[in-house]
Design an enzyme around this catalytic site. Sequence first.
Site, mmCIF file in Angstrom:
data_model
loop_
_atom_site.group_PDB
_atom_site.id
_atom_site.type_symbol
_atom_site.label_atom_id
_atom_site.label_comp_id
_atom_site.label_asym_id
_atom_site.label_seq_id
_atom_site.Cartn_x
_atom_site.Cartn_y
_atom_site.Cartn_z
ATOM 1 N N GLU A 148 -51.602 8.625 -11.079
ATOM 2 C CA GLU A 148 -50.338 7.933 -11.386
ATOM 3 C C GLU A 148 -49.712 7.203 -10.192
ATOM 4 O O GLU A 148 -48.538 7.395 -9.877
ATOM 5 C CB GLU A 148 -49.326 8.921 -11.971
ATOM 6 C CG GLU A 148 -49.813 9.597 -13.238
ATOM 7 C CD GLU A 148 -48.802 10.562 -13.836
ATOM 8 O OE1 GLU A 148 -47.769 10.828 -13.209
ATOM 9 O OE2 GLU A 148 -49.055 11.068 -14.937
ATOM 10 N N ASN A 189 -56.767 8.218 -11.928
ATOM 11 C CA ASN A 189 -56.284 8.685 -13.238
ATOM 12 C C ASN A 189 -54.842 8.221 -13.453
ATOM 13 O O ASN A 189 -53.999 8.350 -12.555
ATOM 14 C CB ASN A 189 -56.334 10.223 -13.218
ATOM 15 C CG ASN A 189 -56.208 10.874 -14.575
ATOM 16 O OD1 ASN A 189 -56.972 10.547 -15.488
ATOM 17 N ND2 ASN A 189 -55.276 11.816 -14.718
ATOM 18 N N HIS A 225 -51.711 9.440 -23.102
ATOM 19 C CA HIS A 225 -50.572 10.105 -23.746
ATOM 20 C C HIS A 225 -49.941 9.067 -24.670
ATOM 21 O O HIS A 225 -49.122 8.246 -24.246
ATOM 22 C CB HIS A 225 -49.583 10.614 -22.697
ATOM 23 C CG HIS A 225 -50.163 11.696 -21.840
ATOM 24 N ND1 HIS A 225 -50.547 12.919 -22.367
ATOM 25 C CD2 HIS A 225 -50.453 11.755 -20.524
ATOM 26 C CE1 HIS A 225 -51.030 13.681 -21.399
ATOM 27 N NE2 HIS A 225 -50.998 12.995 -20.268
ATOM 28 N N GLU A 256 -56.533 13.021 -20.857
ATOM 29 C CA GLU A 256 -55.383 13.867 -21.233
ATOM 30 C C GLU A 256 -54.863 13.481 -22.614
ATOM 31 O O GLU A 256 -53.656 13.478 -22.862
ATOM 32 C CB GLU A 256 -54.249 13.720 -20.195
ATOM 33 C CG GLU A 256 -54.682 14.011 -18.778
ATOM 34 C CD GLU A 256 -53.544 13.941 -17.752
ATOM 35 O OE1 GLU A 256 -52.366 13.917 -18.158
ATOM 36 O OE2 GLU A 256 -53.850 13.918 -16.543
ATOM 37 N N ASP A 258 -53.308 12.937 -25.979
ATOM 38 C CA ASP A 258 -52.488 13.506 -27.047
ATOM 39 C C ASP A 258 -51.723 12.352 -27.680
ATOM 40 O O ASP A 258 -51.517 11.312 -27.052
ATOM 41 C CB ASP A 258 -51.562 14.657 -26.579
ATOM 42 C CG ASP A 258 -50.703 14.350 -25.358
ATOM 43 O OD1 ASP A 258 -50.404 13.169 -25.092
ATOM 44 O OD2 ASP A 258 -50.308 15.317 -24.672
HETATM 45 C C1 XIL Z 1 -48.247 18.420 -17.150
HETATM 46 C C2 XIL Z 1 -48.532 19.866 -17.539
HETATM 47 O O1 XIL Z 1 -49.198 19.896 -18.770
HETATM 48 C C3 XIL Z 1 -47.237 20.643 -17.628
HETATM 49 O O2 XIL Z 1 -47.476 22.019 -17.864
HETATM 50 C C4 XIL Z 1 -46.466 20.495 -16.329
HETATM 51 O O3 XIL Z 1 -45.217 21.124 -16.450
HETATM 52 C C5 XIL Z 1 -46.256 19.023 -15.990
HETATM 53 O O4 XIL Z 1 -47.513 18.371 -15.951
HETATM 54 N N1 XIL Z 1 -49.903 13.654 -16.518
HETATM 55 C C6 XIL Z 1 -50.709 14.480 -15.771
HETATM 56 C C7 XIL Z 1 -50.676 15.948 -15.998
HETATM 57 O O5 XIL Z 1 -51.510 13.989 -14.986
HETATM 58 O O6 XIL Z 1 -50.898 16.668 -14.824
HETATM 59 C C8 XIL Z 1 -49.366 16.364 -16.623
HETATM 60 O O7 XIL Z 1 -49.467 17.754 -16.945
HETATM 61 C C9 XIL Z 1 -49.059 15.541 -17.835
HETATM 62 C C10 XIL Z 1 -48.907 14.090 -17.462
#
Ligand code: XIL
Length: 390
Positions: A148, A189, A225, A256, A258
């Site tokens: 990020e 990422n 996401h 990741e 969702d």
């Molecule tokens: C999130 C975790 O799932 C949570 O438990 C934590 O509180 C915050 O981070 N992008 C990412 C992940 O790269 O590491 C994040 O994970 C979600 C967003």
Amino acid sequence: MRLLTPIAALLAAHGASAQLHRLAAAAGKMYFGSATDNGELNDAAYVRILTDPNEFGQTTPGNGQKWQFTQPSRGSFSYSSGDQIANFAKTNNMILRCHTLVWHSQLPSWVSSGSWTKEQLTSIIETHIANVAGHYRGQCYAWDVVNEALNEDGTFRTSVFYTVLGESFIPIAFKAAAAADPDAKLYYNDYNIESTGAKQAATLRIIDSIKRAGGRIDGVGMQAHLIVGSTPSQSSLEAAMNSYVAAGISEVAYTELDIRFRSLPPTAAGLRTQADDYATVTRACLAVDACVGITIWDFTDKYSWIPNTFPGQGAALLYDENFSKKPAWTAVSSVLAAAATGGPGPSTTLTTVTTTTRTGAPGPTCTAAKWGKQYFELFLTLRFLPSTRA
Ligand code: XIL
């Protein structure tokens, strides 16, 4: 070629249906996986699903390898949380994606609030990576080296790393990771880089800058996401992945995934839209050879991070809070099954797949030739079974 177990026995053996990883592997992908977290591993019903070798072949620690946990104070390293997930992956023969080395978030204040010279912060990054990636050396299929770094408009995000070092913090991190774990695939990422636009174009510049600085980057991780009803089109998803490959990286992954509802509870129609959105992402990955796999950011709504971070939103995953499969699960499974068999999409819900024991992480090369006939037979059989799901 292994013979198919009779279908009734398969149904009985699996209590119906775990199969996402097995089908993804049969379709030529390396894995279908799920992130997990330490606390959840005490939930027996949860662990039963996560450790089913047909369902998930890969995992990522949701938190335990982040800077906050691995180096909470300067020079004091702790691996207990990360090790628990790494050992869990090893015990269950799951591919481990490691996450993450340099990120502005979940960064202890001793780093973010320090006033550093360039030399000092370079040394802090290099020391962190040498220790953490060195500790996990040989265990990680891939590392999310930098997470990020970008704003939505493609400029660099303000962070201690960017403020002190400018964009050079990125090649510094990739070079340190390559030295610490030469066999791990090294990924950049981020979120909202799944489709074409300013942030995707900036990701291309990051790839280029790492290479120009003499560093190695192997992959781009698209967090994905996403939001129900606003998921990018398959063609835009494919275009983004193809652009990364054209920029000279060898692989991409959804790291990741969702797809959340902006308001809850979801309606039946909403759940169908979510299923379509998951199918779109799955099809995009299948359509691009360089897409090695899909990781969902946990598999059950019971343990999703979304409600904590986006209050009022959620229901983003493939299983609901009671571990029942949602229409999105059926959609992903059906798309993977169709790709695995090379056949047309299934006309009825697939509910199971062959029993198997996990014998090791599948390789990146196509296993479809090995498994294809078996799945095609299973596919034909299932077409004539009544659907067991509404
Ligand atoms: C999130 C975790 O799932 C949570 O438990 C934590 O509180 C915050 O981070 N992008 C990412 C992940 O790269 O590491 C994040 O994970 C979600 C967003």
